[in-house]
Scaffold this motif. Structure first.
Motif, PDB file in Angstrom:
ATOM      1  N   PRO A  55      -6.056  27.357  12.995  1.00 41.63           N
ATOM      2  CA  PRO A  55      -6.956  26.472  13.749  1.00 41.63           C
ATOM      3  C   PRO A  55      -8.043  25.878  12.857  1.00 41.63           C
ATOM      4  O   PRO A  55      -8.550  26.539  11.940  1.00 41.63           O
ATOM      5  CB  PRO A  55      -7.572  27.412  14.797  1.00 41.63           C
ATOM      6  N   THR A  56      -8.406  24.647  13.119  1.00 40.23           N
ATOM      7  CA  THR A  56      -9.423  23.982  12.302  1.00 40.23           C
ATOM      8  C   THR A  56     -10.801  24.610  12.465  1.00 40.23           C
ATOM      9  O   THR A  56     -11.655  24.459  11.584  1.00 40.23           O
ATOM     10  CB  THR A  56      -9.511  22.489  12.682  1.00 40.23           C
ATOM     11  N   ASP A  57     -11.027  25.322  13.562  1.00 41.13           N
ATOM     12  CA  ASP A  57     -12.346  25.911  13.793  1.00 41.13           C
ATOM     13  C   ASP A  57     -12.441  27.368  13.326  1.00 41.13           C
ATOM     14  O   ASP A  57     -13.440  28.035  13.563  1.00 41.13           O
ATOM     15  CB  ASP A  57     -12.725  25.828  15.276  1.00 41.13           C
ATOM     16  N   ASN A  58     -11.390  27.879  12.663  1.00 33.77           N
ATOM     17  CA  ASN A  58     -11.395  29.259  12.183  1.00 33.77           C
ATOM     18  C   ASN A  58     -11.597  29.251  10.666  1.00 33.77           C
ATOM     19  O   ASN A  58     -10.699  28.908   9.907  1.00 33.77           O
ATOM     20  CB  ASN A  58     -10.081  29.956  12.534  1.00 33.77           C
ATOM     21  N   ASP A  59     -12.807  29.627  10.220  1.00 32.26           N
ATOM     22  CA  ASP A  59     -13.085  29.664   8.783  1.00 32.26           C
ATOM     23  C   ASP A  59     -13.131  31.093   8.248  1.00 32.26           C
ATOM     24  O   ASP A  59     -13.590  31.341   7.129  1.00 32.26           O
ATOM     25  CB  ASP A  59     -14.400  28.947   8.470  1.00 32.26           C
ATOM     26  N   ALA A  60     -12.648  32.064   9.036  1.00 31.90           N
ATOM     27  CA  ALA A  60     -12.651  33.461   8.618  1.00 31.90           C
ATOM     28  C   ALA A  60     -11.579  33.710   7.567  1.00 31.90           C
ATOM     29  O   ALA A  60     -10.515  33.089   7.578  1.00 31.90           O
ATOM     30  CB  ALA A  60     -12.427  34.371   9.825  1.00 31.90           C
ATOM     31  N   VAL A  61     -11.877  34.642   6.662  1.00 34.49           N
ATOM     32  CA  VAL A  61     -10.910  35.071   5.657  1.00 34.49           C
ATOM     33  C   VAL A  61     -10.604  36.540   5.891  1.00 34.49           C
ATOM     34  O   VAL A  61     -11.513  37.362   6.015  1.00 34.49           O
ATOM     35  CB  VAL A  61     -11.453  34.872   4.225  1.00 34.49           C
ATOM     36  N   TRP A  62      -9.325  36.871   5.988  1.00 36.65           N
ATOM     37  CA  TRP A  62      -8.886  38.248   6.231  1.00 36.65           C
ATOM     38  C   TRP A  62      -7.816  38.570   5.199  1.00 36.65           C
ATOM     39  O   TRP A  62      -6.660  38.165   5.347  1.00 36.65           O
ATOM     40  CB  TRP A  62      -8.345  38.358   7.650  1.00 36.65           C
ATOM     41  N   GLY A  63      -8.190  39.274   4.144  1.00 36.21           N
ATOM     42  CA  GLY A  63      -7.223  39.564   3.090  1.00 36.21           C
ATOM     43  C   GLY A  63      -6.684  38.273   2.509  1.00 36.21           C
ATOM     44  O   GLY A  63      -7.440  37.409   2.054  1.00 36.21           O
ATOM     45  N   GLY A  64      -5.364  38.096   2.533  1.00 35.10           N
ATOM     46  CA  GLY A  64      -4.750  36.884   2.028  1.00 35.10           C
ATOM     47  C   GLY A  64      -4.726  35.733   3.016  1.00 35.10           C
ATOM     48  O   GLY A  64      -4.274  34.637   2.692  1.00 35.10           O
ATOM     49  N   TRP A  65      -5.200  35.971   4.237  1.00 36.26           N
ATOM     50  CA  TRP A  65      -5.236  34.921   5.252  1.00 36.26           C
ATOM     51  C   TRP A  65      -6.550  34.161   5.165  1.00 36.26           C
ATOM     52  O   TRP A  65      -7.604  34.738   4.897  1.00 36.26           O
ATOM     53  CB  TRP A  65      -5.107  35.506   6.650  1.00 36.26           C
ATOM     54  N   GLY A  66      -6.512  32.870   5.428  1.00 35.71           N
ATOM     55  CA  GLY A  66      -7.716  32.066   5.426  1.00 35.71           C
ATOM     56  C   GLY A  66      -7.371  30.605   5.620  1.00 35.71           C
ATOM     57  O   GLY A  66      -6.192  30.216   5.597  1.00 35.71           O
ATOM     58  N   PRO A  67      -8.367  29.749   5.795  1.00 36.72           N
ATOM     59  CA  PRO A  67      -8.096  28.337   6.098  1.00 36.72           C
ATOM     60  C   PRO A  67      -7.461  27.572   4.951  1.00 36.72           C
ATOM     61  O   PRO A  67      -6.733  26.603   5.184  1.00 36.72           O
ATOM     62  CB  PRO A  67      -9.497  27.785   6.436  1.00 36.72           C
TER      63      PRO A  67
END
Length: 267
Positions: free
Chosen positions: A234-246
């Motif tokens: 999602p464009t409104d999700n700027d969270a980073v979780w391990g290797g996941w991120g925008p």
């Protein structure tokens, strides 16, 4: 952790370390991810996609639902608020202790059971739906046993839904920046990611399966594939979780959600 690598490991050894690892890391996990997961919310993965938006389990009001690999049971707590009769199970006793803390904080009590998803302590045809959000599946060398157990405890027509790391991710470095956009190993290399102590003892193991492997396991367990969901970032999700991120999320899928069902009795 002294060494991290992709390598073959004895199935019994690799499949037995998850309980200790989650017991030892439960508090750190809660501190790092608790705000994102909430106390009583149902999130299918780091993209932030919620069951409230997808309804992959269907209408759960008045239904008997089992969560496996529940962690602190945030998803189960949300389902209870929707009118479901929920049981949350997890391999780790420490994770279930965190669940009890959240129960007290939220004021919603969800029954919990310590259990291996490969050997569930429930009679056949007990539940209308079974699910896991990033639990169990990646941490065992024999996921077919999980699928078979899910089918066994499901009533005819019931759904088994699971989310896990998207298989494509295994070809890329676990890096949320641009450096994680270049493949560095074969998608078809099924050796698990293994962390070992200085003594050589395995302390953590996570297993890779291709998309085809997941589908074959589900079919071999006697389940039908209803849907395959690959959430976009999602464009409104700027969270980073391990290797996941925008950054990577704009180009590569991070989560795989597979919706299956046990065939109805007449079928």
């Amino acid at each position: 952790m002294d060494r991290a690598e992709y390598r073959s490991v004895d199935d019994e050894q690799g499949g037995s370390v998850a309980r200790r690892w989650w017991d030892e890391n439960a508090t750190e996990y809660a501190v790092e991810h608790g705000e994102f997961l909430g106390d009583a919310d149902f999130c299918w993965g780091p993209e932030g996609l919620r069951e409230a938006d997808l309804a992959l389990l269907g209408d759960v009001a008045g239904q008997d639902v089992l969560e496996v690999g529940a962690g602190a049971a945030q998803c189960s707590r949300w389902l209870a608020a929707q009118g479901a009769r929920v049981v949350a199970s997890d391999l780790s006793l420490e994770m279930l202790r965190h669940a009890a803390v959240l129960d007290a904080r939220v004021g919603v009590s969800v029954p919990t059971v310590q259990a291996d998803a490969r050997a569930l302590p429930f009679p056949p045809a007990t539940f209308d739906a079974v699910f896991t959000s990033f639990g169990a599946i990646p941490f065992v060398p024999d996921p077919l046993r999980i699928h078979r157990e899910a089918r066994r405890v499901l009533r005819p027509g019931g759904r088994w839904v699971f989310s896990t790391t998207h298989p494509l991710r295994w070809a890329f470095p676990d890096d949320p920046t641009e450096h994680g956009l270049t493949a560095h190993r074969s998608y078809f290399d099924r050796r698990p990611y293994v962390e070992s102590a200085a003594t050589g003892q395995v302390v953590y193991a996570e297993y890779h399966r291709t998309l085809g492997d997941h589908v074959r396991d589900v079919v071999a367990a006697g389940l039908e594939v209803v849907d395959v969901v690959e959430p976009e970032w999602p464009t409104d999700n700027d969270a980073v979780w391990g290797g996941w991120g925008p950054v990577r999320g704009r180009f590569l899928p991070g989560t795989l959600i597979v919706v299956t069902r046990r065939p109805a009795a007449a079928e």
